[in-house]
Write an enzyme that holds these catalytic residues in place. Structure first.
Site: not given
Ligand code: GLU
Length: 427
Positions: A117
């Site tokens: 993240k």
């Molecule tokens: N931000 C999204 C999540 O929390 C998607 C992450 C992604 O597609 O890599 O799952």
């Protein structure tokens, strides 16, 4: 549990209550599945974290330095994967917790990724398009050494969108010297994005809700829903629920909340917001206090905003039959204890919102192969994978007589633990 406290976060992640929450969840799962202590030692800390100063020229000519983060929790199963968040509350602890949850989510969905993240502490609402572009490009430049299609693949999250991904893709491509769409997912379609990616998280949430309604034997036409958050996830969830006959009786965003027991016309609300008006001024509902929203009586409550919304303070006041966690980490461990005493059916975050990263995986595969799927293929495959995961979690919960969250997390943790064991500890 006491003996395990050495695994609680070290000062490097600050006293972040959200990272503590993620580690506490891992500790409970470790105890439940009797996880090897040496594996737990490794899984309780992120693999790698970067903090970068992101100085940019603001439109007024002054220089402002934002702080950006990228945390990669695990690289065991493949490249790490996860969103980029632009929000004032972003800090190292939050990003580390979200990265850990991404690991369990990808593992549960059987995707060949670890969790990551990233984010920048900023208020995107207060930045111009040009400022956002400069900030995104400079941040991408700073994290270049640790991202890559086989290393770490960013995606949108709170406060970021397709345009943000296009800037990251362009900056990365300029640096390597060729167009590299597979560096990010959630891109615009014309740059190699996947049809249906934008709607994927909301659709996945709704596939899970339909399964949960069947579990409690309620027809969608007889169900009501309250949705906290009207961003990418919340708005699509409302629309898809309404299409299936579920009555949306309460919605909120960061500026306020509205309710209408007779049902909110979601298409009209979308038009109202597209016209630049505030959700709380929508004429088809009455404005209510945002705290009141979560405790409205409804069949399905969908927190689709930030973490730690359901706490020990309001958990006993919830009046829903299903809690569908579209956000990451909306329920604290203390609230969980209270909810586990109730008969509320919980669809835990790592399962409920996994549709987004699942279609991100489809996008990455298509970009690597330069062979593109049509929308029906994407949606069909998404539904298939979501249902499979739902059934697996449900079966594990029944078999071990544990809550859905523990079942989902234990499936995810167990998969990563097995891989770590097989690969061994280098050197
Ligand atoms: N931000 C999204 C999540 O929390 C998607 C992450 C992604 O597609 O890599 O799952």
């Amino acid at each position: 549990m006491e003996a395990n406290h050495k695994h609680l976060p070290r000062p490097v992640y600050g006293d972040s209550p959200i990272f503590q929450m993620a580690v506490l969840q891992l500790l409970s799962v470790a105890e439940l599945i009797d996880l090897d202590q040496n594996i737990l030692e490794r899984l309780s800390k992120p693999k790698r974290a970067m903090i970068a100063s992101v100085p940019i020229r603001m439109d007024n000519g002054k220089t402002h330095t934002f702080i950006g983060y990228r945390v990669q929790h695990s690289l065991t199963s493949g490249p790490s994967k996860g969103g980029m968040r632009y929000h004032p509350n972003v800090d190292l602890g939050e990003v580390a917790a979200l990265a850990m949850w991404m690991t369990w989510k990808c593992a549960l969905m059987n995707l060949p990724f670890g969790g990551a993240k990233g984010g920048i502490a900023c208020d995107p609402e207060k930045l111009s398009m040009e400022e956002k572009e400069r900030m995104t490009r400079r941040f991408t430049e700073e994290i270049l050494p640790i991202i890559g299609p086989r290393m770490d693949v960013p995606a949108p999250d709170l406060g970021t969108d397709e345009q943000t991904m296009a800037w990251i893709m362009d900056t990365y491509s300029m640096s390597v010297g060729y167009a590299c769409p597979e560096i990010v997912t959630g891109k615009p379609i014309e740059l190699g994005g996947c049809i249906g990616r934008r709607e994927a998280t909301g659709r996945g949430v709704v596939y899970c809700i339909m399964q949960a309604l069947a579990e409690i034997d309620v027809q969608p036409g007889n169900a009501t829903a309250v949705v906290q958050g009207f961003g990418n996830v919340g708005a699509v969830t409302c629309q898809e629920l309404a299409t299936r006959g579920v009555k949306i009786i309460g919605v909120s965003d960061r500026w306020g909340a509205i309710a209408n027991p007779l049902g909110i016309d979601v298409s009209a609300l979308n038009k109202h917001i597209a016209a630049g008006k505030l959700l709380k001024d929508f004429p088809g509902a009455r404005a209510i206090d945002a705290n009141e929203l979560l405790t409205l009586e409804c069949t399905v409550l969908v927190p689709a905003a930030l973490e730690r919304q359901i706490t020990e303070k309001n958990a006993s006041k919830l009046r829903c039959r299903i809690l569908a966690e579209a956000a990451n980490g909306p329920t604290t461990p203390d609230a969980d204890k209270i909810l586990n005493q109730s008969d509320i059916f919980i669809i835990p975050d790592v399962l409920c919102n996994a549709g987004g990263v699942t279609v991100s995986y489809f996008e990455w595969v298509q970009d690597m192969q330069q062979f593109f799927w049509d929308e029906s293929q994407v949606n069909q495959k998404l539904e298939q994978l979501m249902l499979k995961a739902f059934q697996q979690v449900r079966a594990c919960a029944k078999e071990m007589n544990i809550p859905m969250r523990m079942a989902a997390l234990s499936l995810g943790v167990r998969k990563v633990a097995k891989e770590k064991k097989r690969r061994g500890l280098y050197p």
